[in-house]
Design a protein around this motif. Sequence first.
Motif, PDB file in Angstrom:
ATOM      1  N   UNK A   1      81.846  24.924  41.076  1.00  0.00           N
ATOM      2  CA  UNK A   1      80.648  25.719  40.859  1.00  0.00           C
ATOM      3  C   UNK A   1      81.056  27.081  40.309  1.00  0.00           C
TER       4      UNK A   1
ATOM      5  N   UNK B   1      74.237  34.490  40.071  1.00  0.00           N
ATOM      6  CA  UNK B   1      74.706  33.133  39.856  1.00  0.00           C
ATOM      7  C   UNK B   1      74.581  32.334  41.145  1.00  0.00           C
TER       8      UNK B   1
ATOM      9  N   UNK C   1      72.079  30.945  42.082  1.00  0.00           N
ATOM     10  CA  UNK C   1      71.195  29.819  41.804  1.00  0.00           C
ATOM     11  C   UNK C   1      72.003  28.538  41.579  1.00  0.00           C
ATOM     12  N   UNK C   2      73.134  28.692  40.950  1.00  0.00           N
ATOM     13  CA  UNK C   2      73.978  27.523  40.721  1.00  0.00           C
ATOM     14  C   UNK C   2      74.372  26.894  42.051  1.00  0.00           C
TER      15      UNK C   2
ATOM     16  N   UNK D   1      72.607  27.151  44.816  1.00  0.00           N
ATOM     17  CA  UNK D   1      71.405  26.574  45.400  1.00  0.00           C
ATOM     18  C   UNK D   1      71.087  25.202  44.816  1.00  0.00           C
ATOM     19  N   UNK D   2      71.439  25.021  43.568  1.00  0.00           N
ATOM     20  CA  UNK D   2      71.025  23.785  42.911  1.00  0.00           C
ATOM     21  C   UNK D   2      72.146  22.775  42.726  1.00  0.00           C
TER      22      UNK D   2
ATOM     23  N   UNK E   1      74.352  19.791  43.090  1.00  0.00           N
ATOM     24  CA  UNK E   1      74.130  18.476  43.679  1.00  0.00           C
ATOM     25  C   UNK E   1      75.438  18.022  44.310  1.00  0.00           C
ATOM     26  N   UNK E   2      75.599  18.326  45.586  1.00  0.00           N
ATOM     27  CA  UNK E   2      76.855  18.061  46.290  1.00  0.00           C
ATOM     28  C   UNK E   2      76.576  17.692  47.745  1.00  0.00           C
ATOM     29  N   UNK E   3      77.616  17.173  48.393  1.00  0.00           N
ATOM     30  CA  UNK E   3      77.467  16.781  49.793  1.00  0.00           C
ATOM     31  C   UNK E   3      77.904  17.869  50.758  1.00  0.00           C
TER      32      UNK E   3
ATOM     33  N   UNK F   1      72.959  28.786  53.260  1.00  0.00           N
ATOM     34  CA  UNK F   1      71.520  28.530  53.267  1.00  0.00           C
ATOM     35  C   UNK F   1      71.226  27.055  52.975  1.00  0.00           C
ATOM     36  N   UNK F   2      72.116  26.430  52.259  1.00  0.00           N
ATOM     37  CA  UNK F   2      71.898  25.020  51.937  1.00  0.00           C
ATOM     38  C   UNK F   2      71.961  24.133  53.169  1.00  0.00           C
TER      39      UNK F   2
END
Lengths: 368, 368
Positions: free
Chosen positions: A108, A117, A119-120, A122-123, A125-127, A146-147
């Motif tokens: 990332x 950055x 946002x990257x 936040x979005x 797609x990972x485990x 936060x995720x």
Amino acid sequence: MPPRPVKRGTLASIAADLGISRTTVSNAYNHPDQLSPELREKILAAAAARGYSGPDPMARSLRTRRVGSFGVLLTEQLSFAFEDLASIEFLAGLAASSFGKRNSMTLVPVGPHDEDSTQTVQQAVVDGFVVYSVAADDRHLAAARARQLPIVIVDQPYDIFDLPYVGIDDRVAIQPAAQALIDAGHRRVGILTKRIHQERMDGPVTAEQIETAELHVQRARVQGAIEAFEAAGITEVPVISRHFNDHAAAVDAAREMLECHPEVTAILCTTDSMAFGVLDYCAAQGIDVPGQLSVTGFDGVELAHVRGLTTVNQPNRRKGAMVGKILEELVDAYVNDHAPADPTPRVVIPTTFTPGQTVAAPRNSALA
Amino acid sequence: MPPRPVKRGTLASIAADLGISRTTVSNAYNHPDQLSPELREKILAAAAARGYSGPDPMARSLRTRRVGSFGVLLTEQLSFAFEDLASIEFLAGLAASSFGKRNSMTLVPVGPHDEDSTQTVQQAVVDGFVVYSVAADDRHLAAARARQLPIVIVDQPYDIFDLPYVGIDDRVAIQPAAQALIDAGHRRVGILTKRIHQERMDGPVTAEQIETAELHVQRARVQGAIEAFEAAGITEVPVISRHFNDHAAAVDAAREMLECHPEVTAILCTTDSMAFGVLDYCAAQGIDVPGQLSVTGFDGVELAHVRGLTTVNQPNRRKGAMVGKILEELVDAYVNDHAPADPTPRVVIPTTFTPGQTVAAPRNSALA
DNA sequence: CTGTTAGCGCTTTCAG
DNA sequence: CTGAAAGCGCTAACAG
């Protein structure tokens, strides 16, 4: 917009073509033991004929809550992270550990601290996330938390105790390097370090700046070295830092140290990369190492051994592998919704010291 | 298994809590201009209070058909890819180009050729693939093609004309290095190359083996050099290869060349990493470069310039950036379902030559 | 500016 | 061994 004209096949479409149910097709891919080999072959063949290469990973992820990839957050822009041999070895170890699990790693990119950055993160797609050596107040770390996905912190920050941690004891680890210089008889030594603060500042570092540093790893190394020197009665130790850890910066840092402190007979570096910079600067200036100047590094990257650097070895690859294993377990627990064996393991890996050939008695023992 | 007890919030749940529709909440995140700032704030606050950090990336991906990550397929196990400075610089360039787009890169670990690691490719959650320098018949490339996602091939294979390509003209690019040796008066030269075949074989390489090599890039470099030498009447040119491109292998290759062919006065290498191995071997053996031996590299990595290596520069970072841009466009077209401006661009980036300081007249000009 | 409707493509019980 | 039903969590029209 019209629906995609080049209609991709789906599980449903190929099931329909074959006049069977979607489940069966799904099973052909995911549970081969749930249907006859013949049927399975037939399905796979039909799929191949239609250019269908298996269940769509995105849809599958949504359903299973599993992506098969760990997000990796590196301190700095990738371009610089890649220049740090220790982090490369770490990534290699992580990759190796994930390999058997058919996992990939999603790097990332995090920009300079002042840009948005997060946002990257936040979005992504990972485990789960591997947070590699960031400052205590790093915003990307906050975004990752936060995720609410599994996270493993590597190296720093030291002091987040509700998250799994893998690292070394930097303060202790560096002492053999300092001791080697002391034992060789050096009394005038300088320290070169990679940045200890988030914001850029190149040049001499004061004691207060060390005290307030946000980057715990480098701080601990500097402090560990200073402690060792003080214990030996060496109190005046100039410290010079560089924001980036690339070769050019290291060479320049060496220049600065030797120009501003011509009295030093030894330079202790907090990374191997910086030590290489010193070696190369010396080579260019015709300064003999260790005849005229002693040098020590930290990290124990492969090149350090090739070049005979006196350094401290931290098992970067093993660290990566360990992180992969821990994160894997946490993700498993998370996805299957049971409590992990240990939700916040704290692993401190031991380091070793390589005497190397870049430390010798000071050029002018009268100084000692 | 019971449903997840630690119920994560969803768009729907927070919409319900607030007594508004899901769309509005979605808009709060994705189309801030579609609702009043006050409402948006209220929504974001409520979300934060409930520990909801925004729309679930997996679900979003399924819906939008966009992940925000490119898959990167590297020739070899990551651990080795990372040791190749040129590929690291490439990745840095790719990362830099993606950064503005909030894209990440997913490094897909591909194991040894004989293992079944194609599944990782089949299941990678990505928007497209960068295939970096693989053999013509690479199975992972095949698996990536089956995914029917946008792909950009980098460096090799050369001869897949229905896929976008970014690379250099290796055959031509290496000639200035060969020419520099010829011009300096060398007549006895050796070539050190990274592997040219998929299967492992270390040692001398025959003309036939060069002819049948699957790895086009290294082959082209070797052939380009040999052509240049032949044009100068130099026909007996020993070629030695190593499967891996790491430092230890390079040092050993240098040893083999100089032990088996003590007559050579110059070594041309097809990568900078190998050239560094030669330099370090020479340093260790007390062989003066370029006094007793001339050396050239290929790639133009930063360290090459620092060490004054005579080499060919390929713009690795720019290559990465270019690939990112092309793939980005293809993905856009793919997702929005319109034809890309150019479905199969072919970009050949020019290279430059750096004379450096590692080439001089042969030690014993009588041989020339 | 807000809500309703209609899936994206898949996996997973649970019955046959 | 196979199929029907029930969503995973989200966004994109489209109508109000």
